[in-house]
Scaffold this motif. Structure first.
Motif, PDB file in Angstrom:
ATOM      1  N   ASN A  60     -34.426  -1.788 -21.261  1.00 24.19           N
ATOM      2  CA  ASN A  60     -35.334  -0.871 -21.438  1.00 24.19           C
ATOM      3  C   ASN A  60     -36.144  -1.455 -22.701  1.00 24.19           C
ATOM      4  N   ILE A  61     -34.792  -1.503 -23.971  1.00 20.88           N
ATOM      5  CA  ILE A  61     -35.737  -1.350 -25.165  1.00 20.88           C
ATOM      6  C   ILE A  61     -36.258  -2.819 -24.995  1.00 20.88           C
ATOM      7  N   VAL A  62     -35.636  -4.066 -24.504  1.00 20.97           N
ATOM      8  CA  VAL A  62     -36.769  -5.104 -24.368  1.00 20.97           C
ATOM      9  C   VAL A  62     -37.697  -5.141 -24.166  1.00 20.97           C
ATOM     10  N   ALA A  63     -37.723  -4.579 -22.680  1.00 17.30           N
ATOM     11  CA  ALA A  63     -39.175  -3.795 -22.273  1.00 17.30           C
ATOM     12  C   ALA A  63     -39.839  -3.239 -23.351  1.00 17.30           C
ATOM     13  N   ALA A  64     -39.305  -1.749 -24.000  1.00 17.73           N
ATOM     14  CA  ALA A  64     -40.657  -0.899 -24.170  1.00 17.73           C
ATOM     15  C   ALA A  64     -41.336  -1.874 -25.446  1.00 17.73           C
ATOM     16  N   PHE A  65     -40.221  -2.486 -26.474  1.00 22.86           N
ATOM     17  CA  PHE A  65     -41.091  -3.773 -27.416  1.00 22.86           C
ATOM     18  C   PHE A  65     -41.575  -5.222 -27.218  1.00 22.86           C
ATOM     19  N   SER A  66     -42.207  -5.077 -25.370  1.00 23.85           N
ATOM     20  CA  SER A  66     -42.670  -6.246 -25.375  1.00 23.85           C
ATOM     21  C   SER A  66     -41.888  -7.834 -25.733  1.00 23.85           C
ATOM     22  N   LEU A  67     -40.176  -7.416 -26.139  1.00 28.76           N
ATOM     23  CA  LEU A  67     -40.115  -8.777 -26.330  1.00 28.76           C
ATOM     24  C   LEU A  67     -39.639  -9.988 -25.519  1.00 28.76           C
ATOM     25  N   ASN A  68     -39.292 -10.854 -25.675  1.00 32.35           N
ATOM     26  CA  ASN A  68     -39.710 -12.335 -25.279  1.00 32.35           C
ATOM     27  C   ASN A  68     -38.789 -12.699 -24.193  1.00 32.35           C
ATOM     28  N   ILE A  69     -39.092 -12.912 -22.758  1.00 31.59           N
ATOM     29  CA  ILE A  69     -37.787 -12.746 -21.853  1.00 31.59           C
ATOM     30  C   ILE A  69     -37.097 -13.444 -21.917  1.00 31.59           C
ATOM     31  N   ILE A  70     -36.893 -14.864 -23.055  1.00 31.26           N
ATOM     32  CA  ILE A  70     -35.823 -14.929 -22.974  1.00 31.26           C
ATOM     33  C   ILE A  70     -34.511 -14.425 -23.986  1.00 31.26           C
ATOM     34  N   ILE A  71     -34.652 -13.479 -24.645  1.00 32.41           N
ATOM     35  CA  ILE A  71     -34.584 -12.536 -25.090  1.00 32.41           C
ATOM     36  C   ILE A  71     -33.197 -11.644 -24.282  1.00 32.41           C
ATOM     37  N   LEU A  72     -34.562 -11.645 -23.122  1.00 32.14           N
ATOM     38  CA  LEU A  72     -33.902 -10.514 -21.807  1.00 32.14           C
ATOM     39  C   LEU A  72     -32.511 -11.243 -21.315  1.00 32.14           C
ATOM     40  N   ILE A  73     -32.918 -13.098 -21.459  1.00 34.09           N
ATOM     41  CA  ILE A  73     -31.797 -13.640 -20.411  1.00 34.09           C
ATOM     42  C   ILE A  73     -30.622 -13.689 -21.095  1.00 34.09           C
ATOM     43  N   ILE A  74     -30.979 -13.845 -22.771  1.00 40.20           N
ATOM     44  CA  ILE A  74     -29.888 -14.028 -23.337  1.00 40.20           C
ATOM     45  C   ILE A  74     -29.119 -12.663 -23.579  1.00 40.20           C
ATOM     46  N   GLY A  75     -29.225 -11.655 -24.038  1.00 38.99           N
ATOM     47  CA  GLY A  75     -29.020 -10.212 -24.081  1.00 38.99           C
ATOM     48  C   GLY A  75     -28.123  -9.827 -22.768  1.00 38.99           C
ATOM     49  N   LEU A  76     -28.365 -10.142 -21.717  1.00 41.77           N
ATOM     50  CA  LEU A  76     -27.809  -9.477 -20.379  1.00 41.77           C
ATOM     51  C   LEU A  76     -26.405 -10.226 -20.201  1.00 41.77           C
ATOM     52  N   ALA A  77     -26.694 -11.451 -20.542  1.00 40.11           N
ATOM     53  CA  ALA A  77     -25.340 -13.035 -20.906  1.00 40.11           C
ATOM     54  C   ALA A  77     -24.072 -12.350 -21.968  1.00 40.11           C
TER      55      ALA A  77
END
Length: 230
Positions: A60-77
């Protein structure tokens, strides 16, 4: 009939974890207490639930700030790897059975398998009716996860465990722990990236990557066996 199908689904959920567990336990020349292994496995499974909550918040944070998908993948991992480590570390800290470097890899693998098992349970049970077809579907799904996501959890956890054991028994604990978290996260994230990129084409690239990572895991086992306990 419902009981039979439920039992069948639970069986196929635990089979991948059991196979990988028996395979990697052979790397430990001094077998660990079964009760402690079971405790670590269970805690690894339990920790998957708060992990999911944290991942949803992060998404939700990544979506709210429209961050790059790479940040999402690394953060989840990173969230998964840190909480698996927390499960393993909390299970064995101050326990006299945790007495040699290779134990860190073993307990990380066990915690990772517990985590993967609950993931498998969610995937198999989600949206499936209890029928013979659901059991066959579950077997098909788990056959892919056996060489995919489940093995990924084993390998990333094992590599984290290598640095944990190296730091805990050999010195530079914080530095090695940071390395373990970073490398395990990158392996996890890169595998997920490959799945996203090639899932509609081929699973050959993610599979080759896991084979490559497995080679280093077995090398790490041998290295830790030679580490002298301070």
């Amino acid at each position: 009939m419902v009981v039979l199908y439920t039992f069948s689904l639970l069986l196929v959920v635990f089979v991948p974890a059991l196979i990988w567990l028996l395979f990697f336990l052979k790397e430990d020349l001094h077998p660990e207490p079964k009760k402690l292994l079971l405790h670590t496995f269970a805690f690894g499974g339990i920790i998957s639930m708060p992990t999911l909550t944290l991942q949803i918040i992060f998404q939700n944070i990544v979506a709210a700030f429209s961050l790059n998908i790479i940040i999402l993948i690394i953060g989840l991992a990173l969230i998964e790897e840190m909480l698996k480590f927390f499960a393993a570390y909390s299970s064995v800290k101050n326990n006299p059975a945790f007495d040699e470097p290779v134990d860190a890899m073993i307990y990380m693998i066990v915690a990772g398998l517990g985590f993967a098992t609950i993931e498998n349970l969610f995937i198999i049970s989600g949206g499936l009716e209890l029928s013979a077809g659901s059991v066959l579907s579950g077997l098909g799904t788990l056959s892919l996860r056996f060489v995919g996501a489940t093995l990924l959890h084993v390998l990333s956890s094992a590599i984290f465990g290598y640095f944990w054991g190296k730091g805990y028994f050999g010195g530079d604990f914080k530095k090695n722990l940071f390395k373990g978290a970073a490398i395990a996260t990158l392996i996890h994230a890169f595998f997920n990236y490959l799945i996203l990129q090639f899932q509609d084409v081929s699973l050959i690239y993610p599979s080759i990557f896991l084979i490559f990572a497995a080679f280093f895991v077995f090398c790490d086992f041998e290295k830790l066996k030679e580490v002298k306990v301070r």
